[in-house]
Design a protein around this motif. Structure first.
Motif, mmCIF file in Angstrom:
data_model
loop_
_atom_site.group_PDB
_atom_site.id
_atom_site.type_symbol
_atom_site.label_atom_id
_atom_site.label_comp_id
_atom_site.label_asym_id
_atom_site.label_seq_id
_atom_site.Cartn_x
_atom_site.Cartn_y
_atom_site.Cartn_z
ATOM 1 N N PHE A 73 0.294 -19.203 -41.309
ATOM 2 C CA PHE A 73 1.021 -18.347 -40.381
ATOM 3 C C PHE A 73 0.348 -16.978 -40.235
ATOM 4 C CE2 PHE A 73 4.018 -14.947 -39.506
ATOM 5 C CZ PHE A 73 4.567 -15.386 -38.311
ATOM 6 N N ASP A 74 -0.011 -16.334 -41.341
ATOM 7 C CA ASP A 74 -0.584 -14.986 -41.248
ATOM 8 C C ASP A 74 -1.919 -14.999 -40.517
ATOM 9 O OD1 ASP A 74 -1.548 -16.376 -43.555
ATOM 10 O OD2 ASP A 74 -2.192 -14.490 -44.466
ATOM 11 N N SER A 75 -2.724 -16.022 -40.719
ATOM 12 C CA SER A 75 -4.001 -16.122 -40.000
ATOM 13 C C SER A 75 -3.774 -16.369 -38.515
ATOM 14 C CB SER A 75 -4.857 -17.241 -40.588
ATOM 15 O OG SER A 75 -5.256 -16.921 -41.905
ATOM 16 N N GLU A 76 -2.835 -17.254 -38.205
ATOM 17 C CA GLU A 76 -2.532 -17.513 -36.799
ATOM 18 C C GLU A 76 -2.000 -16.253 -36.128
ATOM 19 O OE1 GLU A 76 0.192 -20.259 -33.815
ATOM 20 O OE2 GLU A 76 -0.095 -20.932 -35.879
ATOM 21 N N PHE A 77 -1.170 -15.502 -36.819
ATOM 22 C CA PHE A 77 -0.623 -14.276 -36.240
ATOM 23 C C PHE A 77 -1.738 -13.284 -35.920
ATOM 24 C CE2 PHE A 77 1.722 -10.269 -36.155
ATOM 25 C CZ PHE A 77 2.791 -10.607 -35.346
ATOM 26 N N ARG A 78 -2.707 -13.133 -36.828
ATOM 27 C CA ARG A 78 -3.837 -12.230 -36.576
ATOM 28 C C ARG A 78 -4.656 -12.705 -35.378
ATOM 29 N NH1 ARG A 78 -4.667 -12.809 -42.288
ATOM 30 N NH2 ARG A 78 -3.832 -11.005 -43.377
ATOM 31 N N LEU A 79 -4.934 -14.008 -35.328
ATOM 32 C CA LEU A 79 -5.720 -14.546 -34.217
ATOM 33 C C LEU A 79 -4.991 -14.354 -32.888
ATOM 34 C CD1 LEU A 79 -6.975 -17.898 -35.798
ATOM 35 C CD2 LEU A 79 -8.316 -15.809 -35.419
ATOM 36 N N ARG A 80 -3.701 -14.639 -32.865
ATOM 37 C CA ARG A 80 -2.929 -14.459 -31.629
ATOM 38 C C ARG A 80 -2.867 -12.991 -31.225
ATOM 39 N NH1 ARG A 80 -0.623 -18.703 -29.358
ATOM 40 N NH2 ARG A 80 -0.460 -20.617 -30.582
ATOM 41 N N THR A 81 -2.746 -12.101 -32.190
ATOM 42 C CA THR A 81 -2.729 -10.675 -31.875
ATOM 43 C C THR A 81 -4.062 -10.243 -31.280
ATOM 44 O OG1 THR A 81 -1.094 -10.232 -33.597
ATOM 45 C CG2 THR A 81 -2.412 -8.360 -32.834
ATOM 46 N N ALA A 82 -5.158 -10.666 -31.882
ATOM 47 C CA ALA A 82 -6.490 -10.310 -31.359
ATOM 48 C C ALA A 82 -6.656 -10.835 -29.935
ATOM 49 C CB ALA A 82 -7.579 -10.860 -32.268
ATOM 50 N N TYR A 83 -6.239 -12.062 -29.707
ATOM 51 C CA TYR A 83 -6.335 -12.660 -28.371
ATOM 52 C C TYR A 83 -5.463 -11.884 -27.381
ATOM 53 C CZ TYR A 83 -6.231 -16.237 -24.724
ATOM 54 O OH TYR A 83 -6.333 -16.913 -23.536
ATOM 55 N N GLU A 121 -3.866 -5.974 -40.548
ATOM 56 C CA GLU A 121 -2.473 -6.131 -40.124
ATOM 57 C C GLU A 121 -1.841 -4.861 -39.562
ATOM 58 O OE1 GLU A 121 -0.275 -8.119 -43.219
ATOM 59 O OE2 GLU A 121 -1.515 -9.908 -43.058
ATOM 60 N N ARG A 122 -2.634 -4.061 -38.882
ATOM 61 C CA ARG A 122 -2.145 -2.846 -38.227
ATOM 62 C C ARG A 122 -1.899 -3.142 -36.743
ATOM 63 N NH1 ARG A 122 -6.960 0.777 -39.770
ATOM 64 N NH2 ARG A 122 -5.993 2.206 -38.298
ATOM 65 N N PHE A 123 -1.096 -4.151 -36.505
ATOM 66 C CA PHE A 123 -0.921 -4.713 -35.173
ATOM 67 C C PHE A 123 -0.370 -3.716 -34.157
ATOM 68 C CE2 PHE A 123 0.051 -8.262 -38.225
ATOM 69 C CZ PHE A 123 -1.209 -8.831 -38.178
ATOM 70 N N LYS A 124 0.700 -3.030 -34.513
ATOM 71 C CA LYS A 124 1.320 -2.092 -33.565
ATOM 72 C C LYS A 124 0.386 -0.927 -33.246
ATOM 73 C CE LYS A 124 6.110 -3.207 -34.524
ATOM 74 N NZ LYS A 124 7.424 -2.711 -34.931
ATOM 75 N N GLU A 125 -0.373 -0.475 -34.235
ATOM 76 C CA GLU A 125 -1.336 0.606 -33.996
ATOM 77 C C GLU A 125 -2.394 0.177 -32.982
ATOM 78 O OE1 GLU A 125 -2.999 2.782 -37.453
ATOM 79 O OE2 GLU A 125 -1.616 1.519 -38.601
ATOM 80 N N VAL A 126 -2.857 -1.060 -33.119
ATOM 81 C CA VAL A 126 -3.886 -1.563 -32.204
ATOM 82 C C VAL A 126 -3.336 -1.661 -30.785
ATOM 83 C CG1 VAL A 126 -5.379 -3.523 -31.638
ATOM 84 C CG2 VAL A 126 -5.149 -2.778 -34.014
ATOM 85 N N MET A 127 -2.131 -2.175 -30.633
ATOM 86 C CA MET A 127 -1.562 -2.278 -29.288
ATOM 87 C C MET A 127 -1.316 -0.894 -28.706
ATOM 88 S SD MET A 127 -1.047 -4.721 -27.223
ATOM 89 C CE MET A 127 -0.810 -4.328 -25.499
ATOM 90 N N ASN A 148 -12.630 3.386 -33.074
ATOM 91 C CA ASN A 148 -11.546 3.915 -32.254
ATOM 92 C C ASN A 148 -10.904 5.089 -32.990
ATOM 93 O OD1 ASN A 148 -8.768 4.201 -31.186
ATOM 94 N ND2 ASN A 148 -9.376 2.459 -29.914
ATOM 95 N N PRO A 149 -10.925 6.280 -32.389
ATOM 96 C CA PRO A 149 -10.357 7.449 -33.068
ATOM 97 C C PRO A 149 -8.869 7.315 -33.362
ATOM 98 C CG PRO A 149 -10.982 7.988 -30.808
ATOM 99 C CD PRO A 149 -11.485 6.609 -31.084
ATOM 100 N N GLN A 150 -8.132 6.539 -32.556
ATOM 101 C CA GLN A 150 -6.705 6.344 -32.815
ATOM 102 C C GLN A 150 -6.458 5.432 -34.012
ATOM 103 O OE1 GLN A 150 -5.113 5.135 -28.914
ATOM 104 N NE2 GLN A 150 -3.845 6.973 -29.148
ATOM 105 N N LEU A 151 -7.489 4.752 -34.447
ATOM 106 C CA LEU A 151 -7.371 3.838 -35.585
ATOM 107 C C LEU A 151 -8.171 4.349 -36.770
ATOM 108 C CD1 LEU A 151 -7.767 0.528 -33.541
ATOM 109 C CD2 LEU A 151 -5.626 1.551 -34.366
ATOM 110 N N ASP A 152 -8.268 5.675 -36.882
ATOM 111 C CA ASP A 152 -9.046 6.314 -37.953
ATOM 112 C C ASP A 152 -10.482 5.824 -37.955
ATOM 113 O OD1 ASP A 152 -6.833 7.812 -38.860
ATOM 114 O OD2 ASP A 152 -6.142 6.112 -40.061
ATOM 115 N N ASP A 153 -11.044 5.658 -36.775
ATOM 116 C CA ASP A 153 -12.410 5.214 -36.536
ATOM 117 C C ASP A 153 -12.690 3.782 -36.971
ATOM 118 O OD1 ASP A 153 -13.108 7.531 -35.218
ATOM 119 O OD2 ASP A 153 -13.794 8.519 -37.036
#
Length: 129
Positions: free
Chosen positions: A64-74, A112-118, A97-102
């Motif tokens: 599940f955690d791997s699938e969640f990461r892959l789906r988030t990246a996609y 797993e910083r999904f919300k930050e990436v979005m 990315n400066p918003q992601l501490d470079d």
């Protein structure tokens, strides 16, 4: 051929629908083809890059955690792609990315910083960076 950029709401809706409608094998294959098998494994949080190929060939399925990461990246990739294009989306995902501490969005998703990436993707779309 240049396509018209979608509005933010259209791009978010389309990325969500695209992600929800794709089997994980297709997502694994897409990320493997777009970034490499090693990078897709990094995103998924697995040590063996060949595992991604097995997912892509439907020989097994990710945890599940791997699938969640892959789906988030996609999801994030397709959001940027619908706002801009595939080349910009790939570069944005790989770049510091400066918003992601470079960190790159790929590194942040792996951590797993999904919300930050979005949030960073939305800022990019608005032109804040």
């Amino acid at each position: 051929m240049q396509t018209q950029r979608e509005t933010t709401a259209e791009a978010e809706d389309r990325a969500h629908r695209d992600t929800a409608g794709q089997p994980i094998a297709e997502i694994a294959r897409f990320l493997q083809d777009t970034f490499s098998q090693r990078v897709a494994a990094f995103i998924a949080g697995v040590e063996d890059p060949k595992q991604v190929g097995r997912w892509a060939r439907e020989l097994n399925t990710p945890r599940f955690d791997s699938e969640f990461r892959l789906r988030t990246a996609y999801h994030v990739f397709t959001y940027i792609m619908h706002c801009e294009n595939q080349h910009i989306a790939r570069a944005w995902m790989m770049g510091m990315n400066p918003q992601l501490d470079d960190d790159s969005p790929i590194e942040a998703i792996s951590a797993e910083r999904f919300k930050e990436v979005m949030a960073a993707a939305r800022s990019f779309r608005r032109g804040d960076l």
